[in-house]
Design a protein around this motif. Structure first.
Motif, PDB file in Angstrom:
ATOM      1  N   ALA A  71      29.027 -34.919 -74.068  1.00  0.00           N
ATOM      2  CA  ALA A  71      28.060 -36.006 -74.271  1.00  0.00           C
ATOM      3  C   ALA A  71      28.776 -37.335 -74.458  1.00  0.00           C
ATOM      4  N   ALA A  72      29.856 -37.337 -75.228  1.00  0.00           N
ATOM      5  CA  ALA A  72      30.625 -38.569 -75.445  1.00  0.00           C
ATOM      6  C   ALA A  72      31.243 -39.079 -74.151  1.00  0.00           C
ATOM      7  N   LEU A  73      31.528 -38.168 -73.230  1.00  0.00           N
ATOM      8  CA  LEU A  73      32.139 -38.542 -71.957  1.00  0.00           C
ATOM      9  C   LEU A  73      31.108 -38.788 -70.862  1.00  0.00           C
ATOM     10  N   GLY A  74      29.825 -38.583 -71.178  1.00  0.00           N
ATOM     11  CA  GLY A  74      28.779 -38.788 -70.177  1.00  0.00           C
ATOM     12  C   GLY A  74      28.769 -37.742 -69.089  1.00  0.00           C
ATOM     13  N   THR A  75      29.106 -36.513 -69.463  1.00  0.00           N
ATOM     14  CA  THR A  75      29.123 -35.421 -68.500  1.00  0.00           C
ATOM     15  C   THR A  75      28.522 -34.190 -69.167  1.00  0.00           C
ATOM     16  N   SER A  76      28.674 -33.051 -68.551  1.00  0.00           N
ATOM     17  CA  SER A  76      28.153 -31.805 -69.117  1.00  0.00           C
ATOM     18  C   SER A  76      29.300 -30.905 -69.539  1.00  0.00           C
ATOM     19  N   ASP A  77      28.978 -29.957 -70.414  1.00  0.00           N
ATOM     20  CA  ASP A  77      30.005 -28.997 -70.820  1.00  0.00           C
ATOM     21  C   ASP A  77      30.465 -28.169 -69.624  1.00  0.00           C
ATOM     22  N   ARG A  78      29.593 -27.937 -68.663  1.00  0.00           N
ATOM     23  CA  ARG A  78      29.976 -27.179 -67.465  1.00  0.00           C
ATOM     24  C   ARG A  78      31.036 -27.920 -66.643  1.00  0.00           C
ATOM     25  N   MET A  79      30.936 -29.244 -66.610  1.00  0.00           N
ATOM     26  CA  MET A  79      31.949 -30.016 -65.878  1.00  0.00           C
ATOM     27  C   MET A  79      33.303 -29.921 -66.585  1.00  0.00           C
ATOM     28  N   LEU A  80      33.292 -29.949 -67.913  1.00  0.00           N
ATOM     29  CA  LEU A  80      34.556 -29.790 -68.641  1.00  0.00           C
ATOM     30  C   LEU A  80      35.156 -28.416 -68.366  1.00  0.00           C
ATOM     31  N   LEU A  81      34.307 -27.389 -68.331  1.00  0.00           N
ATOM     32  CA  LEU A  81      34.797 -26.049 -68.016  1.00  0.00           C
ATOM     33  C   LEU A  81      35.339 -25.980 -66.586  1.00  0.00           C
ATOM     34  N   TYR A  82      34.695 -26.688 -65.689  1.00  0.00           N
ATOM     35  CA  TYR A  82      35.152 -26.727 -64.302  1.00  0.00           C
ATOM     36  C   TYR A  82      36.573 -27.294 -64.225  1.00  0.00           C
ATOM     37  N   TYR A  83      36.811 -28.382 -64.948  1.00  0.00           N
ATOM     38  CA  TYR A  83      38.110 -29.047 -64.869  1.00  0.00           C
ATOM     39  C   TYR A  83      39.179 -28.430 -65.773  1.00  0.00           C
ATOM     40  N   PHE A  84      38.771 -27.783 -66.872  1.00  0.00           N
ATOM     41  CA  PHE A  84      39.765 -27.259 -67.810  1.00  0.00           C
ATOM     42  C   PHE A  84      39.775 -25.733 -67.894  1.00  0.00           C
ATOM     43  N   GLY A  85      38.719 -25.085 -67.463  1.00  0.00           N
ATOM     44  CA  GLY A  85      38.688 -23.632 -67.471  1.00  0.00           C
ATOM     45  C   GLY A  85      38.096 -23.019 -68.721  1.00  0.00           C
ATOM     46  N   SER A  86      38.408 -23.587 -69.882  1.00  0.00           N
ATOM     47  CA  SER A  86      37.883 -23.065 -71.139  1.00  0.00           C
ATOM     48  C   SER A  86      38.024 -24.128 -72.229  1.00  0.00           C
ATOM     49  N   ARG A  87      37.338 -23.905 -73.338  1.00  0.00           N
ATOM     50  CA  ARG A  87      37.459 -24.795 -74.487  1.00  0.00           C
ATOM     51  C   ARG A  87      38.900 -24.808 -74.993  1.00  0.00           C
ATOM     52  N   ASP A  88      39.513 -23.622 -75.051  1.00  0.00           N
ATOM     53  CA  ASP A  88      40.892 -23.546 -75.534  1.00  0.00           C
ATOM     54  C   ASP A  88      41.857 -24.292 -74.613  1.00  0.00           C
ATOM     55  N   ALA A  89      41.622 -24.247 -73.308  1.00  0.00           N
ATOM     56  CA  ALA A  89      42.485 -24.977 -72.383  1.00  0.00           C
ATOM     57  C   ALA A  89      42.324 -26.489 -72.586  1.00  0.00           C
ATOM     58  N   LEU A  90      41.095 -26.946 -72.812  1.00  0.00           N
ATOM     59  CA  LEU A  90      40.869 -28.361 -73.118  1.00  0.00           C
ATOM     60  C   LEU A  90      41.561 -28.719 -74.424  1.00  0.00           C
ATOM     61  N   LEU A  91      41.392 -27.885 -75.424  1.00  0.00           N
ATOM     62  CA  LEU A  91      42.007 -28.121 -76.724  1.00  0.00           C
ATOM     63  C   LEU A  91      43.535 -28.187 -76.607  1.00  0.00           C
ATOM     64  N   THR A  92      44.120 -27.280 -75.856  1.00  0.00           N
ATOM     65  CA  THR A  92      45.568 -27.286 -75.653  1.00  0.00           C
ATOM     66  C   THR A  92      46.013 -28.550 -74.926  1.00  0.00           C
ATOM     67  N   ALA A  93      45.252 -28.973 -73.936  1.00  0.00           N
ATOM     68  CA  ALA A  93      45.589 -30.211 -73.218  1.00  0.00           C
ATOM     69  C   ALA A  93      45.518 -31.414 -74.157  1.00  0.00           C
ATOM     70  N   ILE A  94      44.503 -31.441 -75.023  1.00  0.00           N
ATOM     71  CA  ILE A  94      44.381 -32.525 -76.001  1.00  0.00           C
ATOM     72  C   ILE A  94      45.581 -32.512 -76.950  1.00  0.00           C
ATOM     73  N   LEU A  95      45.922 -31.340 -77.468  1.00  0.00           N
ATOM     74  CA  LEU A  95      47.046 -31.229 -78.403  1.00  0.00           C
ATOM     75  C   LEU A  95      48.361 -31.623 -77.741  1.00  0.00           C
TER      76      LEU A  95
END
Length: 189
Positions: free
Chosen positions: A36-60
């Motif tokens: 929501a903060a990025l103006g997209t959907s959670d499905r789009m984040l999953l598309y680009y990162f694969g999983s919540r943990d993968a996004l979290l690891t990329a952020i870290l």
């Protein structure tokens, strides 16, 4: 994961997600608020990162790189005495631009202390990088570098906890005291 979809979109999402956690913290990160903060959907984040943990690891990973960059660019060149290294690091902590990233660093350490992954792995990686960096910067006998570097980092982390828990005036006074004692001076204030 290789880039799929629009070129550069994954990087834009990652940049936005890092800004989101710098503002809102990382401990309770979930995909929907980030999306929501990025103006997209959670499905789009999953598309680009694969999983919540993968996004979290990329952020870290990105936060770790930002921390190292801040440390590296704010320090004097070459080897320095432990007191000068600590004083230069504390200058970084006093910079308002550094506050969100250092607060996030402490949050990650807190989550790591509870053995939560991927925070524990990220904290270990950042800690090892900082320790290696400090060992290469501190001007003491080679056999003392690791312990001295670890001591400087331990004092810095404690001062950060004090700064954000008790206050800037108290932590600045404690930093002045620690720098003096690292330089071998005596005295209570």
């Amino acid at each position: 994961m290789t880039e799929q979809g629009r070129p550069g979109q994954r990087e834009q999402f990652l940049d936005g997600a890092v800004q989101h956690v710098l503002r809102d913290g990382i401990g309770t990160l979930s995909l929907r608020p980030v999306a929501a903060a990025l103006g997209t959907s959670d499905r789009m984040l999953l598309y680009y990162f694969g999983s919540r943990d993968a996004l979290l690891t990329a952020i870290l990973d990105r936060v770790g790189a930002i921390l190292m960059s801040g440390l590296t660019t704010s320090q004097p060149q070459g080897r320095v005495q432990p007191d000068r290294l600590l004083a230069a690091m504390w200058t970084l902590a006093a910079d308002p631009v550094s506050e969100p990233i250092l607060r996030l660093y402490l949050e990650i350490l807190g989550l790591a202390s509870a053995r939560r992954e991927p925070f524990a792995s990220a904290a270990a990686q950042v800690g090892a990088e900082w320790l290696g960096w400090a060992q290469n910067r501190v001007d003491v006998e080679p056999e003392c570098r690791k312990d001295t570097a670890a001591g400087v980092l331990a004092v810095f982390d404690g001062l950060l906890m004090m700064r954000y828990g008790i206050g800037a005036d108290e932590s600045d006074g404690a930093a002045r005291w620690a720098v003096r004692h690292a330089a071998g001076e005596k005295g209570g204030s």
